[in-house]
Scaffold this motif. Structure first.
Motif, PDB file in Angstrom:
ATOM      1  N   ALA B 393       0.838  -1.206   0.000  1.00  0.00           N
ATOM      2  CA  ALA B 393       0.000   0.000   0.000  1.00  0.00           C
ATOM      3  C   ALA B 393       0.871   1.254   0.000  1.00  0.00           C
ATOM      4  CB  ALA B 393      -0.927  -0.017   1.213  1.00  0.00           C
ATOM      5  N   ALA B 400      -0.353   6.584  -6.896  1.00  0.00           N
ATOM      6  CA  ALA B 400      -1.787   6.277  -6.971  1.00  0.00           C
ATOM      7  C   ALA B 400      -2.582   7.487  -7.455  1.00  0.00           C
ATOM      8  CB  ALA B 400      -2.281   5.847  -5.602  1.00  0.00           C
ATOM      9  N   LEU B 404      -7.763   6.627  -5.537  1.00  0.00           N
ATOM     10  CA  LEU B 404      -7.310   5.463  -4.776  1.00  0.00           C
ATOM     11  C   LEU B 404      -6.607   5.852  -3.477  1.00  0.00           C
ATOM     12  CD1 LEU B 404      -5.870   2.835  -7.294  1.00  0.00           C
ATOM     13  CD2 LEU B 404      -7.919   2.683  -5.872  1.00  0.00           C
ATOM     14  N   ARG B 407      -8.422   5.209  -0.257  1.00  0.00           N
ATOM     15  CA  ARG B 407      -8.590   3.784   0.053  1.00  0.00           C
ATOM     16  C   ARG B 407      -7.285   3.174   0.572  1.00  0.00           C
ATOM     17  NH1 ARG B 407     -10.673  -0.703  -4.119  1.00  0.00           N
ATOM     18  NH2 ARG B 407     -10.550  -2.411  -2.606  1.00  0.00           N
ATOM     19  N   LEU B 408      -6.181   3.584  -0.104  1.00  0.00           N
ATOM     20  CA  LEU B 408      -4.878   3.066   0.319  1.00  0.00           C
ATOM     21  C   LEU B 408      -4.528   3.547   1.729  1.00  0.00           C
ATOM     22  CD1 LEU B 408      -2.875   3.399  -3.010  1.00  0.00           C
ATOM     23  CD2 LEU B 408      -3.335   1.277  -1.762  1.00  0.00           C
ATOM     24  N   ILE B 411      -6.387   1.527   4.171  1.00  0.00           N
ATOM     25  CA  ILE B 411      -5.755   0.207   4.324  1.00  0.00           C
ATOM     26  C   ILE B 411      -4.526   0.324   5.227  1.00  0.00           C
ATOM     27  CG2 ILE B 411      -4.404  -1.561   3.102  1.00  0.00           C
ATOM     28  CD1 ILE B 411      -6.346  -1.205   0.739  1.00  0.00           C
ATOM     29  N   ARG B 414      -5.584   0.657   8.768  1.00  0.00           N
ATOM     30  CA  ARG B 414      -6.145  -0.597   9.279  1.00  0.00           C
ATOM     31  C   ARG B 414      -5.032  -1.605   9.587  1.00  0.00           C
ATOM     32  NH1 ARG B 414      -9.176  -3.476   4.821  1.00  0.00           N
ATOM     33  NH2 ARG B 414      -7.140  -4.425   4.571  1.00  0.00           N
TER      34      ARG B 414
END
Lengths: 128, 591
Positions: B393, B400, B404, B407-408, B411, B414
């Motif tokens: 990521a 990116a 995106l 979203r990355l 991630i 997380r």
């Protein structure tokens, strides 16, 4: 991108699946995921074979080694190249002996993954 | 004429003096005894000291010999026959002389005995020499018979000169003298009793060429006895006149040696860490040594019965008072086991017990190490997942497209949390293992905790295709550590999802007096009875880790937390029929 060119990603870590699919998508590859070997085999037998399989070794239900053996035993699937993505070199070595074409040790570089995929893809089945 | 007679008497007297021979005559009728000069010298007296009567003679005879002397004389007188006898006399100075007498009875024409006449030799020196010889022979005989060894003396011509009773016993010969027997013939007659008869006979034959040699060898008898044989030449002055053979029974010594060597060999075999192979090798060794069949049976109720066997031994194997099994010997052939054999097998059993104990300790240590190594491998695998995701990521982020990026980033966040949680779990384990886990007690609603955990695991649950049915009161409040309680519920439910094979899962929460009970049941792979205690130990798991992820610490954490909070956990399961974990936990700590 050719409709026939897609990549099967098999890993029990859903986060890894998500990221790999995302980064492959960024480079124009379509990918399908499976969380274990059994599910993957079911998917493979049901549809068009992928151009390459990215495979984790440590998985529930059917681990990487058993998966490769099942794959090689199935004439319709045996020729699909398998690239091992794993943190377990010993298991990977067994997988290579069973016919896997390559091994990237987790965590791996994105560029290495792309290079390896391009190497094993059939010449005429890449992007464009 | 008179001169001639005088000269003749003088010569006789001289001859008698030189030969220590005197002559005498007893005229029975007048009871007058006449002696020659030498007789007075023999008796150590002057002529005037002798009263020339038979009684006067008898008084000078040693009292012990008097009756014998009288009997000989009277018998000769009655029978009118010549006589020979020995008797001792006492000289005035107290010295004792041995005399050898030959006599005859002179009778008249009517056969009436008139006188007795005869010659008398002083044989004291000869007699003393003979006594000395008898004493020597007696000493030799006593020595021969009292020695612990079997002895045999053979002369140069190969004939037996002397031997003792032990030699007869050794060769199993009847009680008779072997004197004069041929040595080589004797050896040949006992040849078959020996295992190495040929070699023994050869050694004896070889000595013909080397009579001065000293020899040493061993005789092995077929009945198991073993003798050491020594021999050395017998010399008379410089001349070799024969050979002395001695045989020493070393059966017991050899037996002890063999037993010691056997035990040493067995101990060496038992030092192997492969207990099974070691026991197998020891059984074979022991079977050969004991001339039979040896079985080491490691079932606590082990016994062996052998119908028709001539002899058998069974020695139990125990450890810390508990039966491990037994070692059994069944003899083949004629061998009869005795007390010494039993003692030996007892020693062997003791060594086997120690070896088994060592093997068990080694196995335990190895398993603990193996479980730890496996844990490290699993932990590495678990950590590698988030790291791989993070790595990919982060590398993608730079190039990116804007759609995106978010979203990355999500991630990355997380996976960062996931990694932190894993590290926390590992630290928890360290604390759990060292007993330093801290608990913060406060009023906690277990029903709410359960619902939260179910929410957290919703994703896993849906992927597993299992359905979850929950039976729980609206609230169930107790004094607990919320985070730890969450861990308990989460670990148990995760397991049910992971091992539930997609089949329905039931969660039931109830309050029973001062205690809360949580039961989580699945219908998945289940747990074998022998695994049901092991799964609560650290790093242990009932399934191969390559097939099922996780650190293998979930149930250990559950039990440790519950122990600390005064609760308990137990499992009820059958392989293939799922598992049901029941947690009992008091609403408040006591004590």
């Amino acid at each position: 991108m050719s409709a026939r060119t897609w990549i099967q990603v098999i890993d029990d870590d859903e986060s890894v699946l998500e990221v790999v699919v995302l980064v492959l998508g960024q480079r124009g590859y379509q990918a399908r995921t499976a969380a274990d070997g059994v599910t993957a085999l079911e998917q493979l037998r049901a549809g068009t074979p992928p151009s390459v399989i990215l495979l984790d070794m440590r998985m529930p239900r059917l681990n990487g080694i058993d998966f490769i053996q099942a794959l090689k035993a199935d004439p319709a699937l045996a020729s699909i190249p398998v690239l091992i993505l794993s943190g377990d070199p010993a298991a990977a070595e067994t997988g290579l002996a069973l016919g896997a074409v390559g091994f990237l040790r987790k965590p791996f570089e994105l560029s290495d993954l792309v290079t390896r995929i391009e190497t094993v893809l059939p010449r005429n089945s890449g992007i464009l | 004429m008179e001169d001639q007679q005088t000269r003749s008497e003088a010569r006789l007297a001289e001859a008698q003096r030189v030969a220590h021979v005197g002559s005498w005559e007893w005229d029975v009728g007048s009871n007058v005894v006449t002696w020659t000069d030498e007789m007075y010298r023999i008796y150590g007296i002057e002529p005037q000291e002798f009263d020339h009567t038979y009684e006067g003679f008898l008084r000078r005879v040693l009292p012990e010999d008097r009756d014998g002397t009288q009997n000989v004389v009277l018998e000769a007188y009655r029978a009118r026959k010549p006589f020979v006898y020995d008797h001792r006399i006492v000289r005035p100075d107290g010295s004792v002389r041995m005399l050898h007498t030959r006599g005859d009875v002179i009778a008249d024409d009517a056969g009436q005995a008139l006188r007795l006449t005869g010659a008398c030799w002083d044989v004291t020196e000869l007699w003393q020499a003979a006594r000395e010889r008898e004493r020597s022979i007696s000493l030799l005989r006593a020595t021969l018979e009292s020695t612990a060894d079997a002895l045999l003396v053979v002369d140069q011509s190969g004939h037996v000169v002397a031997h003792n009773q032990r030699l007869l016993d050794l060769w199993k010969l009847p009680a008779r003298s072997l004197e004069g027997s041929d040595f080589h013939a004797l050896l040949a007659s006992v040849h078959d009793q020996l295992v190495n008869g040929d070699a023994c006979a050869q050694l004896a034959r070889d000595l013909a060429a080397n009579p001065g040699a000293e020899t040493f060898d061993r005789l092995h008898f077929r009945d198991g006895h073993c003798f050491e044989r020594y021999s050395r030449p017998q010399r008379l002055g410089d001349q070799i006149v024969g050979r002395v053979w001695s045989y020493r029974d070393v059966t017991e010594r050899e037996c002890l040696m063999r037993r010691a060597v056997f035990l040493a060999d067995a101990s060496r075999l038992l030092a192997s860490l492969d207990a099974e192979a070691a026991l197998d090798a020891v059984s074979k060794l022991a079977a050969t040594f004991m001339d039979g069949v040896c079985t080491v049976d490691l079932s606590p109720s082990a016994t062996r019965y052998a119908v028709g066997s001539s002899s058998r031994m069974i020695v139990p194997l125990t450890a810390h008072g508990q039966a491990l099994g037994a070692i059994t010997f069944v003899s083949s052939g004629d061998r009869k086991y005795d007390q010494a054999d039993l003692v030996l097998v007892g020693e062997l059993a003791h060594r086997i017990e120690l070896a088994l104990e060592n093997a068990q300790l080694y196995r335990g240590a190895k398993e603990a190490l193996g479980a730890r190594d496996e844990f490290l491998a699993v932990a590495a695998h678990e950590i590698r997942g988030p790291i791989t995701s993070l790595h990919l990521a982060v590398q993608s982020l730079a190039k990116a497209p804007p759609e995106l990026t978010a979203r990355l980033t999500a991630i990355i966040e997380r996976e960062d949390h996931r990694l932190a949680r894993l590290v926390e779990q590992l630290l928890d384990i360290t604390q759990l293992r060292s007993g330093k886990l801290r608990f913060v007690y406060e009023p906690v609603d277990l029903a709410e905790v359960t619902r939260d955990v179910v929410d957290q695991l919703a994703g896993d649950l849906s992927r597993s295709r299992s359905t979850l049915s929950i039976t729980a009161p609206g609230t169930l409040i107790g004094s607990w550590d919320r985070t730890r309680l969450e861990q308990v519920v989460s670990n148990l439910l995760s397991n049910a999802i992971r091992f539930g094979m997609g089949k329905p899962i039931e969660l039931r929460l109830t309050r029973d007096g001062n205690q809360a009970t949580l039961v989580i049941s699945d219908h998945g792979i289940g747990i074998a009875p022998q695994e049901q205690e092991r799964i609560f130990k650290p790093f242990e798991r009932a399934v191969p880790p390559r097939q099922y992820g996780g650190l293998g610490l979930g149930l250990y954490v559950v039990r440790t937390i519950l122990d600390a909070m005064g609760g308990s956990v137990h499992v009820d399961s059958q392989p293939g029929a799922g598992a049901s974990f029941t947690v009992d936990i008091p609403l408040a700590r006591t004590g």
